[in-house]
Design a protein around this motif. Structure first.
Motif, PDB file in Angstrom:
ATOM      1  N   ALA A 194       0.827  -1.213   0.000  1.00  0.00           N
ATOM      2  CA  ALA A 194       0.000   0.000   0.000  1.00  0.00           C
ATOM      3  C   ALA A 194       0.859   1.261   0.000  1.00  0.00           C
ATOM      4  CB  ALA A 194      -0.934  -0.007   1.202  1.00  0.00           C
ATOM      5  N   ASP A 195       2.046   1.182   0.574  1.00  0.00           N
ATOM      6  CA  ASP A 195       2.901   2.359   0.672  1.00  0.00           C
ATOM      7  C   ASP A 195       3.956   2.436  -0.445  1.00  0.00           C
ATOM      8  OD1 ASP A 195       4.430   0.216   1.515  1.00  0.00           O
ATOM      9  OD2 ASP A 195       5.245   1.242   3.276  1.00  0.00           O
ATOM     10  N   MET A 196       3.764   1.653  -1.514  1.00  0.00           N
ATOM     11  CA  MET A 196       4.731   1.678  -2.612  1.00  0.00           C
ATOM     12  C   MET A 196       4.718   3.062  -3.268  1.00  0.00           C
ATOM     13  SD  MET A 196       4.932  -0.737  -6.013  1.00  0.00           S
ATOM     14  CE  MET A 196       5.903  -2.052  -5.301  1.00  0.00           C
ATOM     15  N   ASP A 197       5.894   3.556  -3.579  1.00  0.00           N
ATOM     16  CA  ASP A 197       6.033   4.835  -4.255  1.00  0.00           C
ATOM     17  C   ASP A 197       5.224   4.806  -5.562  1.00  0.00           C
ATOM     18  OD1 ASP A 197       7.578   6.423  -6.512  1.00  0.00           O
ATOM     19  OD2 ASP A 197       8.115   7.369  -4.602  1.00  0.00           O
ATOM     20  N   PRO A 198       4.394   5.810  -5.806  1.00  0.00           N
ATOM     21  CA  PRO A 198       3.553   5.822  -7.013  1.00  0.00           C
ATOM     22  C   PRO A 198       4.339   5.723  -8.323  1.00  0.00           C
ATOM     23  CG  PRO A 198       2.823   7.507  -5.475  1.00  0.00           C
ATOM     24  CD  PRO A 198       4.108   6.945  -4.933  1.00  0.00           C
ATOM     25  N   GLU A 199       5.522   6.315  -8.370  1.00  0.00           N
ATOM     26  CA  GLU A 199       6.325   6.232  -9.586  1.00  0.00           C
ATOM     27  C   GLU A 199       6.871   4.822  -9.793  1.00  0.00           C
ATOM     28  OE1 GLU A 199       9.278   9.303  -9.896  1.00  0.00           O
ATOM     29  OE2 GLU A 199       7.813  10.876  -9.478  1.00  0.00           O
ATOM     30  N   VAL A 200       7.274   4.177  -8.718  1.00  0.00           N
ATOM     31  CA  VAL A 200       7.758   2.795  -8.798  1.00  0.00           C
ATOM     32  C   VAL A 200       6.618   1.887  -9.247  1.00  0.00           C
ATOM     33  CG1 VAL A 200       8.651   0.844  -7.450  1.00  0.00           C
ATOM     34  CG2 VAL A 200       9.590   3.145  -7.097  1.00  0.00           C
ATOM     35  N   ARG A 201       5.440   2.105  -8.670  1.00  0.00           N
ATOM     36  CA  ARG A 201       4.258   1.308  -9.030  1.00  0.00           C
ATOM     37  C   ARG A 201       3.925   1.484 -10.512  1.00  0.00           C
ATOM     38  NH1 ARG A 201      -1.400   1.162  -9.377  1.00  0.00           N
ATOM     39  NH2 ARG A 201      -2.387  -0.457  -8.116  1.00  0.00           N
ATOM     40  N   ALA A 202       3.901   2.713 -10.978  1.00  0.00           N
ATOM     41  CA  ALA A 202       3.579   2.987 -12.378  1.00  0.00           C
ATOM     42  C   ALA A 202       4.603   2.335 -13.316  1.00  0.00           C
ATOM     43  CB  ALA A 202       3.510   4.495 -12.624  1.00  0.00           C
TER      44      ALA A 202
END
Length: 93
Positions: free
Chosen positions: A13-21
């Motif tokens: 849930a706390d994954m960096d949004p840029e890493v996730r994308a």
């Protein structure tokens, strides 16, 4: 060989949004390449879940392992694999 595969994705849930994308973009490219190659003929989303069911067509267990472990999201997945065999009642064998 055909395999039925269920993949459940569990991103933190706390994954960096840029890493996730980035992960999701690489996952899309990887799976679409396998589809174009004919190794991933069926890919279906499980409605209401971050999961899919697929049928893959690969030469053997080793190729299956290489295909799955190469997925960018592999470390975040629970994967269930079921080998498939032709049903004797299938009319177009």
């Amino acid at each position: 060989m055909l395999y039925h595969i269920r993949m459940d994705v569990n991103l933190p849930a706390d994954m960096d949004p840029e890493v996730r994308a980035d992960l999701l973009a690489r996952e899309r490219a990887y799976s679409q390449k396998a589809q174009r190659e004919g190794r991933w003929p069926h890919l279906w989303r499980v409605a209401g879940e971050f999961a899919n069911v697929s049928v893959v067509d690969v030469a053997d267990h080793d190729e299956l392992h290489a295909l799955l472990s190469g997925l960018p999201l592999f470390a975040y997945m629970d994967i269930e694999v079921t080998p498939l065999a032709v049903h004797p009642n299938k009319i177009d064998q």
